[in-house]
Design an enzyme around this catalytic site. Structure first.
Site, PDB file in Angstrom:
ATOM      1  N   CYS A  59       0.793  -1.176   0.060  1.00  0.00           N
ATOM      2  CA  CYS A  59       0.091   0.042  -0.109  1.00  0.00           C
ATOM      3  C   CYS A  59       0.961   1.236   0.033  1.00  0.00           C
ATOM      4  O   CYS A  59       0.560   2.249  -0.722  1.00  0.00           O
ATOM      5  CB  CYS A  59      -1.018   0.115   1.200  1.00  0.00           C
ATOM      6  SG  CYS A  59      -2.081  -1.411   1.273  1.00  0.00           S
ATOM      7  N   ARG A 136      -7.831  -4.970  -3.447  1.00  0.00           N
ATOM      8  CA  ARG A 136      -7.185  -3.580  -4.030  1.00  0.00           C
ATOM      9  C   ARG A 136      -8.208  -3.123  -5.042  1.00  0.00           C
ATOM     10  O   ARG A 136      -7.923  -3.622  -6.274  1.00  0.00           O
ATOM     11  CB  ARG A 136      -5.812  -4.058  -4.305  1.00  0.00           C
ATOM     12  CG  ARG A 136      -4.784  -4.111  -3.465  1.00  0.00           C
ATOM     13  CD  ARG A 136      -3.469  -4.001  -3.766  1.00  0.00           C
ATOM     14  NE  ARG A 136      -2.782  -4.559  -2.719  1.00  0.00           N
ATOM     15  CZ  ARG A 136      -2.046  -3.784  -1.980  1.00  0.00           C
ATOM     16  NH1 ARG A 136      -2.421  -2.413  -1.656  1.00  0.00           N
ATOM     17  NH2 ARG A 136      -1.434  -4.378  -0.540  1.00  0.00           N
TER      18      ARG A 136
END
Length: 219
Positions: A59, A136
């Site tokens: 991330c 995601r």
């Protein structure tokens, strides 16, 4: 977003799956840039992207790349909005750590979603999921608030920011001129004009009527 505001996401109590062509679910939530009513972004293209958790390596790599590419998205009238189930204090601590450790300021808002209502409304989590780890997910939303593209990656694989930028550019080209873009299309390359589905049109186009780049024009 608090548990008391679950109804601010119209799809929260539904098992409907968000699809291309649907209206993007509206929500009100706290972000690192202040309170946000998502529908207030209409008039802009929006890249809404979920990440599994703050303070995680994949991330962090994505957010650094998105921060560096933000001026390119802004030039396309495309707003970036991040979201995860982490709290606002966690988001704030993370973006400050990215600034101090990597010298990168995150220029876009990150939405808190501790109740997981946004994640469930957009399909990032199953309605019955017990884990708060989202996929995601990326949603490209047009200026009218309509979902034009959806992309899901597993938590273990980072997304390509350059491909997301190309996707927005391609969607805008399609919306502007009613054309189609071939594989790997980049700005300035030929596009495809849909051929009329008649016997005469096919005959006039020749043997490669089904994939003739000469039908298109350059951006």
């Amino acid at each position: 977003m608090s548990d008391s505001n679950l109804d601010s996401c119209p799809l929260y109590h539904s098992r409907a799956i968000l699809q291309i062509g649907d209206s993007a679910p509206d929500f009100m939530a706290r972000t690192t840039h202040g309170d946000l009513t998502f529908s207030a972004l209409q008039g802009h293209w929006v890249l809404l992207f979920a990440h599994p958790a703050d303070f995680t390596p994949v991330c962090t790599s994505e957010f650094i790349a998105l921060a560096r590419a933000e001026p390119q998205f802004r030039a396309l009238n495309c707003a970036l909005v991040g979201v995860s189930v982490d709290s606002l204090p966690s988001h704030l601590a993370w973006v400050e750590a990215i600034r101090t450790q990597f010298g990168v300021t995150i220029p876009f808002p990150i939405v808190e979603d501790p109740s997981m209502s946004i994640a469930r409304a957009y399909g990032m989590l199953d309605m019955t999921a017990q884990s708060s780890v989202t996929v995601r997910a990326v949603y490209v939303i047009d200026p009218d608030g309509i979902v034009q593209a959806i992309s899901w990656y597993p938590p273990t694989v980072g997304r390509s920011v350059q491909e997301l930028l190309r996707l927005v550019q391609a969607l805008q080209r399609v919306a502007q001129d009613g054309v189609m873009t071939p594989e790997g299309w980049q700005v300035g390359q030929p596009v495809i004009t849909p051929i009329q589905q008649t016997q005469q049109a096919v005959a006039a186009a020749g043997p490669a009527w089904f994939m003739d780049l000469s039908q298109g024009s350059k951006a």
